[in-house]
Scaffold this active site. Structure first.
Site, PDB file in Angstrom:
ATOM      1  CD  GLU A   8       2.110  -8.519  -5.060  1.00 56.67           C
ATOM      2  OE1 GLU A   8       3.040  -9.190  -4.559  1.00 56.67           O
ATOM      3  OE2 GLU A   8       1.734  -7.429  -4.597  1.00 56.67           O
ATOM      4  CB  CYS A  35       5.341  -4.244   0.128  1.00 56.70           C
ATOM      5  SG  CYS A  35       6.190  -2.702  -0.183  1.00 56.70           S
ATOM      6  CE1 TYR A  36       1.544   1.260   5.445  1.00 58.80           C
ATOM      7  CE2 TYR A  36      -0.218  -0.359   5.573  1.00 58.80           C
ATOM      8  CZ  TYR A  36       0.359   0.823   6.003  1.00 58.80           C
ATOM      9  OH  TYR A  36      -0.239   1.555   7.003  1.00 58.80           O
ATOM     10  CG  ASP A  43     -18.965 -10.420 -18.861  1.00 58.40           C
ATOM     11  OD1 ASP A  43     -18.136 -11.315 -19.129  1.00 58.40           O
ATOM     12  OD2 ASP A  43     -18.652  -9.235 -18.684  1.00 58.40           O
ATOM     13  CE  LYS A  65     -14.888 -10.307 -20.678  1.00 61.87           C
ATOM     14  NZ  LYS A  65     -16.087  -9.457 -20.633  1.00 61.87           N
ATOM     15  N   GLY A 123       0.835  -1.203   0.000  1.00 65.76           N
ATOM     16  CA  GLY A 123       0.000   0.000   0.000  1.00 65.76           C
ATOM     17  C   GLY A 123       0.862   1.242   0.000  1.00 65.76           C
ATOM     18  CG  HIS A 160       5.157  -5.784  -4.541  1.00 64.23           C
ATOM     19  ND1 HIS A 160       3.886  -5.610  -4.050  1.00 64.23           N
ATOM     20  CD2 HIS A 160       5.859  -4.691  -4.189  1.00 64.23           C
ATOM     21  CE1 HIS A 160       3.814  -4.441  -3.433  1.00 64.23           C
ATOM     22  NE2 HIS A 160       5.004  -3.866  -3.497  1.00 64.23           N
TER      23      HIS A 160
END
Ligand code: XMP
Length: 525
Positions: free
Chosen positions: A184, A90-91, A239, A381, A63, A182
């Site tokens: 991710e 991280c944060y 969708d 999606k 963050g 990070h």
């Protein structure tokens, strides 16, 4: 949180969001591991809500704040007493240290970008490191200003980098881990493995499969709807098609689909969509040709928001009419996706300015007194596409580019006329044909033509022309929230421009829009 939803039968992981730009990527990586997770902004998370969700583990995201700032975000203190494995990123690492008795300081050299971590201490056999450090060190992506300077009791250093003495820390007894980088993002090439190791040690078995989701969603829809009636607007997009087929599998002909032809559809679209549903499914389908209604109301309007609002209002009118005509539907099905849900509860409390009024969500159900059925609201999606495949939807349909509810209206800046729409349809068809012929359709998130509200001078043969200009738009994207323009070859672009000018009467100039999002948006209005 997720009580009584298609996911409540699955193991769950809670991501507490402190507002990082890349929090969604944590969710993406976990979903790729067949792990169901939810992102909740830290303001909305309490010890009670965590207990209600009953996650198997928690991840604290990165963050932009500094834990040193007054009133900066924290996790509920009780979280650390619940016996749940926790990973701080991280944060999130700094929050853990601050709340558990360590120290964080600012004023150090900020670190952005590539770094290398190596193991520290005697921890390489800890399960968090399975498949890590096989070549001695790992490349990671750092992005932080503050850093941890003193570990909380129970923690040990697991890994260091040149500028980060506490790049990886752990308290294995409590299954608490924290990293300064990070894992991710793709720039941490082995990051997904670290996340997998964390979820493995938390006891996840990867039970989030589309087949399981489908069965659970069907059970859920039956329970919600009972013997009520549902209407579902079909736009021809993935969708709404997946929503319709899923609900049909659950409740059969208690569902009626309404395909509203607004007169703003692409060439052949109405026939294609209606044909696909009539040929493949036995779903009651109303084909409502409302083009005169929509085009009449849009006549002379040039302001983008006014146009969107008119279209939104008319959709409500048309749906209302059909909800009555099917004998009083009580439910409205919508293909709302998870990114829409997250956006509306995001860290900052949602976007503060309205960039565009997406008509298909806002207002419709409340005004109509209908209850919502949104079976896709926990999916991304690509998961919707996977669900579509699971439901047996034709591949050509599942892979379709998104098409917005307001249709060609937002690709026709300024006043909309039938003449312009016709020219636009033809140009769009040529562009998509080119993309398909060159085998590029599946590499592109979305592609279309916008007709510009300007005529320019040209020369064709021996004659002068004074016709419309158009812009080609083709983007790559993961979820439509950010996008890059597609790097077509010059040959492709000139061949396409030549074809459009040669085959479409009314266009004599073709441009290619090379704006990314942000600062542009994908559509022109
Ligand atoms: P923008 O233009 O906001 O578009 O960058 C992002 C994605 O959303 C689609 N879009 C819409 N879809 N109703 C929809 O169903 C709308 O009002 C709407 N406006 C934009 C757009 O096509 C792109 O995929």
């Amino acid at each position: 949180m997720t009580q009584n939803s298609p996911t409540s039968a699955h193991q769950r992981l809670l991501i507490i969001d402190f507002g990082s730009q890349v929090t969604q990527l944590i969710a993406r990586r976990l979903r790729e591991l067949n792990i169901y997770c939810e992102i909740h902004p830290y303001q909305k998370v309490s010890a009670d809500s965590i207990r209600a969700m009953a996650p198997l583990a928690v991840i604290l995201s990165g963050g932009p704040a500094s834990v040193l700032d007054k009133d900066s975000p924290r996790a509920p203190q009780e979280l650390f007493e619940m016996g749940l494995p926790i990973l701080g990123i991280c944060y999130g690492q700094q929050v853990m240290m601050t709340q558990l008795g360590g120290k964080v300081e600012g004023g150090h050299h900020a670190e952005f970008g590539r770094a290398f971590v190596q193991p520290a201490g005697n921890h390489t056999s800890d399960p968090i490191f399975a498949g890590w450090f096989e070549n001695g060190r790992e490349e990671v992506w750092m992005s932080h200003g503050d850093r941890v300077t003193e570990l909380a009791p129970g923690f040990e250093v697991y890994g260091t980098s040149e500028n980060a003495p506490f790049a990886i820390i752990g308290d294995p007894a409590r299954r608490f881990y924290a990293v300064q980088f990070h894992p991710e993002v793709h720039h941490t090439p082995n990051g997904a493995r670290l996340l997998k190791n964390f979820t493995d040690l938390a006891g996840f078995t990867g039970d989030w499969t589309m087949a399981a989701y489908k069965d659970e969603a069907i059970r859920q829809i039956r329970e919600t709807v009972g013997d009520g009636k549902v209407i579902c607007g079909l736009s021809g997009g993935v969708d709404s098609s997946v929503t319709a087929v899923l609900i049909h599998e659950a409740i059969g002909d208690q569902l009626t689909c309404v395909f509203v032809d607004t007169g703003l559809m692409r060439a052949g679209e109405a026939d294609e969509v209606v044909g696909m549903f009539r040929d493949n499914y036995n779903i009651p389908l109303i084909h409502a040709d409302e083009s005169d209604l929509f085009l009449g109301a849009l006549d002379g309007q040039s302001d983008p928001e006014t146009k969107r609002k008119i279209i939104g209002r008319l959709f409500i009118e048309v749906f209302e009419k059909h909800a009555k005509s099917v004998g009083g539907a009580q439910f409205l099905a919508q293909g709302t996706l998870y990114p829409d849900v997250i956006e509306s509860v995001s860290f900052s409390g949602g976007p503060s300015v309205t960039i565009k009024s997406h008509h298909n969500v806002g207002g419709l159900p409340e005004k109509m007194g209908l209850k919502l059925v949104e079976p896709l609201r926990e999916l991304f999606k690509d998961e919707v596409r996977a669900l579509g495949r699971e439901l047996g939807l034709p591949a050509s349909f599942v892979g379709r580019h998104p098409f917005p509810g307001p249709g060609l209206a937002i690709r026709c800046p300024g006043e909309i006329t039938r003449e312009k729409l016709e020219i636009l349809r033809q140009a769009d068809a040529v562009f998509i044909d080119q993309i398909r012929k060159h085998g590029l359709y599946d590499k592109i998130w979305q592609a279309f033509v916008a007709i510009l509200p300007v005529r320019t001078v040209g020369v064709m043969g021996d004659g002068r022309t004074y016709d419309f200009a158009c812009a080609l738009r083709a983007v790559t994207s993961v979820d439509g929230m950010t996008a890059d323009y597609y790097p077509f070859s010059h040959e492709f672009l000139s061949e396409t421009a030549n074809r459009i000018i040669g085959e479409v009467r009314g266009i004599n100039r073709v441009t290619y829009d090379i704006t990314s999002k942000p600062p542009g948006t994908i559509e022109w209005e």
